[in-house]
Structure formats: structure tokens, C-alpha cells
Scaffold this motif. Structure first.
Motif, PDB file in Angstrom:
ATOM      1  N   HIS A 195      -6.561  -1.659   3.851  1.00 57.64           N
ATOM      2  CA  HIS A 195      -5.262  -0.990   3.939  1.00 57.64           C
ATOM      3  C   HIS A 195      -4.257  -1.754   4.812  1.00 57.64           C
TER       4      HIS A 195
ATOM      5  N   SER B 244      -6.099   1.360  -4.517  1.00 56.67           N
ATOM      6  CA  SER B 244      -5.249   0.440  -5.253  1.00 56.67           C
ATOM      7  C   SER B 244      -4.907   0.868  -6.676  1.00 56.67           C
TER       8      SER B 244
ATOM      9  N   ASN C 111      -1.379  -3.968  -3.239  1.00 59.41           N
ATOM     10  CA  ASN C 111      -2.440  -3.180  -2.589  1.00 59.41           C
ATOM     11  C   ASN C 111      -3.679  -4.042  -2.458  1.00 59.41           C
TER      12      ASN C 111
ATOM     13  N   SER D  30      -7.690  -4.525  -2.789  1.00 58.55           N
ATOM     14  CA  SER D  30      -8.709  -3.927  -3.666  1.00 58.55           C
ATOM     15  C   SER D  30      -9.705  -3.070  -2.879  1.00 58.55           C
TER      16      SER D  30
ATOM     17  N   ALA E  88       0.837  -1.210   0.000  1.00 60.16           N
ATOM     18  CA  ALA E  88       0.000   0.000   0.000  1.00 60.16           C
ATOM     19  C   ALA E  88       0.866   1.251   0.000  1.00 60.16           C
TER      20      ALA E  88
ATOM     21  N   ASP F 160      -8.788  -1.147  -0.240  1.00 63.70           N
ATOM     22  CA  ASP F 160      -8.023  -0.129   0.495  1.00 63.70           C
ATOM     23  C   ASP F 160      -8.625   1.245   0.185  1.00 63.70           C
TER      24      ASP F 160
ATOM     25  N   GLU G 192      -2.903  -6.280  -7.351  1.00 59.95           N
ATOM     26  CA  GLU G 192      -4.022  -5.916  -6.485  1.00 59.95           C
ATOM     27  C   GLU G 192      -4.543  -7.202  -5.863  1.00 59.95           C
TER      28      GLU G 192
END
Length: 306
Positions: free
Chosen positions: A269, A240, A231, A233, A126, A235, A263
Motif C-alpha cells: 500500500h 489493486s 496500485n 499488486s 492506491a 496492497d 498494477e
């Protein structure tokens, strides 16, 4: 700096990663909301044969120093000190030192890697790919949307804050004149004296002043080592798609061919499996970090350290 170096339970010379925490004062476990994600991650990686260094942020836990006045640039120096320390340890393979940064740590890792020949790979959990002011506006908008706040209200809030951020981004020094300009701006938007002053204080603190102006792209463009950027999806804090795209763009622009971006579905997060992705949900989720994320990170790191 005070920290913990975890070593695999065997003799040898090990590849190593330094864990870099997100924003806010945190201990070596990145402990928050009844979770210790860095403890879980360190344990997982050490069992796979990778040494892990994690440390308390300056001025927090057992580390000394002043956290309040520190900015991202200071945290870069702290991580570099960790690298220098690892190079003195006989258990460490000096040619295989990596960084894993979460959130703001994902901004710090590329800065360190771009300035140092010692870093052989980095993982951005992230990490951000867009300038701080744009990130915080998008974060606020997505969280408010998820909470069911009306579109009109969301846009109105965004416009007001954007105006203040613009003043900060265009400024050259963070001084009383800047604070006066921002306060006057908020009052012109019909905020009360007290609201205007409180909000100004919040967004002109030394960390956030620097973060709003910080564009990760030029730092990413200096990174030549392999990079994994992941990241969730869901977040809402570091969305992302836009961040992964921009990270990828900056790295490939500089000719880095060793870039993997992913992703991970349904993760927030903190890389927990979640329903909404809202920060309010973090504490109530039993899982600290999803097995999917742990596996993604460790299998990629093992590939880099073969």
C-alpha cells in the motif's frame, strides 16, 4: 495551512503537483513508521523539473484547525486552497497544475479535479474505486486471510461488521439515535456492553461515518483531465484489481479517454517492495518508495506537462 513548495534549481515557469496524503493526521512528508514517502517523491519530481507543494494536514504539524471533526469534504477544501495559492506564484505554470493523491488522497484528487477547471492531470496512488464500507470490509478480510485467521472466523467477523456498516450507510444523520442503534445491534451479536460501545464509537466518528458512505464513482465520472491510477499488486488496504477496474469503469463511463491504470508487481500500500503486503511489515522495510513507482509517476507526469 503550512507547507513546503519545492522548486527546481533553475529560473523558469514550472509545472506543479500538489501531494495529498492518505487517511489519518499526517505532516507534509506523509511521515509514518520511520518513512517519509512525500519527501522522497517531492525530491524526485523536483529534480525532474516539476515543482511540488506538500502541506501538513489541518490541525497537525504547523497547520492550524481541527483534525478530529474534519471529513474528506474538508480535506477537499484544503487542497483547493493549495491550488488557489499556487495560482498566485509567478514561478508556477498555471496551465499545468496536477494532483497526486495517495490512498484517501486518491479519493480527494478526483473530487477537486471534477470541481475545478484549474487541474490539468491527476495521479491516484492506491486510490479507491469502491464505496468506503465495501473497501473496509475487503481490507479487513484480506489482512486477516494473510495473517492465517480461519475462513469461518473471517466470515463471521465480516458479517457482524457489515450489519453495522449497513445501518450507517442507510442513515441520514450521525447522531445519538444512530449510535444507540449501532450499539444495540452489536449487543444483539453478543458483544459485551463495553465492546459494543467502543466499536460503535470507532465507526461513528465524523471522518469514518462519511468515509463509509463515500462512493468515489460519481466524483470520478466528473473528471475530464488525464488520469494515472497505480496500485501495488500486494496492497491489502486498497486491493489493486477491484479498485483499478472500478476507477477505470467510472472514468470511461464519463467519456474520459485519457486514463492509464497500472498494477505494479510486488508492491504494498505504501509502494514498497514487500513480502506479504501486511501493514505490520511497513516499518521493517528499508525502502520508502520503490524506484518503479517513482519512475512510473514521474515519466507520466512529464508527458502531461510537455
Amino acid at each position: 495551512m503550512a507547507g513546503t513548495l519545492s522548486l527546481p534549481k533553475k529560473e523558469g515557469n514550472f509545472p506543479v503537483v500538489i501531494l495529498i496524503s492518505g487517511s489519518g493526521a499526517q505532516n507534509r512528508d506523509e511521515e509514518a513508521l520511520q518513512h517519509k514517502p512525500f519527501l522522497v517523491l517531492a525530491d524526485y519530481l523536483t529534480r525532474k523539473g516539476i515543482a511540488v507543494l506538500r502541506f501538513d494536514d489541518r490541525g497537525f504539524g504547523e497547520s492550524t484547525g481541527d483534525f478530529k471533526s474534519a471529513t474528506t469534504t474538508d480535506f477537499v477544501k484544503d487542497v483547493q486552497a493549495g491550488v488557489d495559492y499556487l495560482k498566485t506564484r509567478k514561478e508556477i505554470d498555471k496551465s499545468k497544475i496536477g494532483l497526486i493523491g495517495h490512498s484517501e488522497g486518491g479519493v480527494i484528487a478526483p473530487i477537486v479535479a471534477g470541481n475545478s477547471k484549474d487541474i490539468s492531470f491527476i495521479v491516484l496512488m492506491a486510490g479507491t474505486g469502491i464505496r468506503g464500507d465495501k473497501l473496509l470490509l475487503l481490507q479487513k478480510e484480506l489482512i486477516e486471510k494473510q495473517k492465517g485467521i480461519s475462513e469461518a472466523m473471517i466470515q463471521q467477523n465480516k458479517e457482524i461488521l457489515k450489519g453495522a456498516y449497513d445501518i450507517i450507510v442507510q442513515s441520514t444523520v450521525n447522531d445519538d439515535n444512530l449510535k444507540a442503534s449501532v450499539t444495540a445491534y452489536f449487543k444483539s451479536k453478543l458483544l459485551s456492553e463495553e465492546q459494543a460501545k467502543t466499536t460503535t464509537d470507532q465507526i461513528t466518528g465524523s471522518w469514518i461515518y462519511n468515509f463509509l458512505k463515500l462512493d468515489p464513482a460519481p466524483y470520478l465520472e466528473k473528471v475530464k483531465c488525464p488520469v494515472l491510477a497505480i496500485n501495488g499488486s500486494k496492497d491489502l488496504q486498497v486491493p489493486s484489481e477491484i479498485n483499478l477496474q472500478n476507477i477505470n469503469k467510472a472514468l470511461t463511463k464519463a467519456g474520459n479517454k485519457k486514463v492509464t491504470t497500472k498494477e505494479l508487481p510486488n508492491l504494498n500500500h505504501l509502494f514498497q517492495e514487500c513480502k506479504t503486503g501486511l501493514p505490520e511489515e511497513y516499518a521493517s522495510i528499508e525502502q520508502t518508495i520503490s524506484p518503479t513507482a517513482l519512475e512510473e509517476i514521474s515519466s507520466w507526469v512529464l508527458l502531461q506537462t510537455k
